[in-house]
Design an enzyme around this catalytic site. Structure first.
Site, mmCIF file in Angstrom:
data_model
loop_
_atom_site.group_PDB
_atom_site.id
_atom_site.type_symbol
_atom_site.label_atom_id
_atom_site.label_comp_id
_atom_site.label_asym_id
_atom_site.label_seq_id
_atom_site.Cartn_x
_atom_site.Cartn_y
_atom_site.Cartn_z
ATOM 1 N N HIS A 1 1.014 -1.071 -0.358
ATOM 2 C CA HIS A 1 -0.225 0.140 -0.019
ATOM 3 C C HIS A 1 0.972 1.271 0.220
ATOM 4 C CE1 HIS A 1 -2.888 -2.838 2.795
ATOM 5 N NE2 HIS A 1 -3.771 -2.757 0.888
ATOM 6 N N LYS B 1 -16.262 -8.136 7.653
ATOM 7 C CA LYS B 1 -17.232 -8.311 8.760
ATOM 8 C C LYS B 1 -16.250 -8.709 9.891
ATOM 9 C CE LYS B 1 -21.390 -10.769 6.936
ATOM 10 N NZ LYS B 1 -21.398 -12.309 5.837
ATOM 11 N N ARG C 1 -2.127 -6.097 -8.716
ATOM 12 C CA ARG C 1 -0.674 -7.038 -8.229
ATOM 13 C C ARG C 1 -1.194 -7.794 -9.445
ATOM 14 N NH1 ARG C 1 -3.169 -7.967 -1.777
ATOM 15 N NH2 ARG C 1 -4.338 -8.421 -3.195
ATOM 16 N N SER D 1 -2.949 -7.991 3.026
ATOM 17 C CA SER D 1 -2.982 -7.634 4.292
ATOM 18 C C SER D 1 -3.068 -9.087 4.739
ATOM 19 C CB SER D 1 -4.418 -6.832 5.086
ATOM 20 O OG SER D 1 -3.900 -5.416 4.499
#
Ligand code: PNS
Length: 158
Positions: A16, A40, A89, A127
């Site tokens: 990022h 969620k 990516r 991540s």
């Protein structure tokens, strides 16, 4: 010109930051914005994600960190921007990103999505993988800022 770089940033990675730094060289102003409620069970709250991003972007004068609820396109219009920056990516990212950018354009023809190819060294980074690596005790050196590594370890202890 102003650009919006949206994402979950749960948490921010070196991938990022690469996109943020390169965008900051192209655009006058870059707003990195954390999307609320899209996942969620994020590891970090929105406030924590914003804080980590702010610290990681401290050296970039023309970068602002924010968050948004609801549709990205509405947020982009509310920020008086016309450009969304997304990192790509691999081909595997392409399909979904393509779908989202077309849907976004359907909502507002004024908003363009610009894709920036990731740097080769970050092409495998996400991540999700970072969190998984940490869960199994692998080093995150070079993959996330040091502060983020420490915060992930702290979270996993809780
Ligand atoms: O980092 P991510 O998870 O790939 O980011 C995806 C994100 C947050 C940019 C995307 O899910 C998004 O734009 N969410 C906001 C809600 C929205 O506008 N959805 C419609 C997209 S077509």
């Amino acid at each position: 010109m102003k650009a919006i770089y949206p994402g979950s940033f749960d948490p921010v990675t070196a991938g990022h930051l690469d996109i943020i730094e390169r965008s900051a060289r192209i655009f006058d102003h870059v707003v990195v914005s954390v999307a609320v409620n899209i996942e969620k069970k994020p590891m970090f709250t929105v406030a924590e994600r914003v804080k980590m991003l702010k610290n990681a972007c401290r050296h970039l004068d023309n970068v602002e960190v924010d968050y948004f609820h609801g549709l990205l396109v509405n947020y982009v219009v509310s920020r008086e921007a016309k450009v969304v920056v997304k990192g790509l990516r691999a081909v595997s990212d392409f399909e979904f990103e393509f779908q989202m950018s077309l849907m976004n354009r359907r909502i507002s023809e004024e908003v363009e999505t610009l894709f920036m190819m990731t740097s080769a060294e970050n092409s495998f980074l996400s991540s999700r993988l970072v969190k998984e690596m940490a869960m199994f005790g692998a080093s995150l050196e070079g993959l996330v800022p040091k502060e983020v590594e420490l915060r992930i370890i702290e979270k996993l202890k809780q």
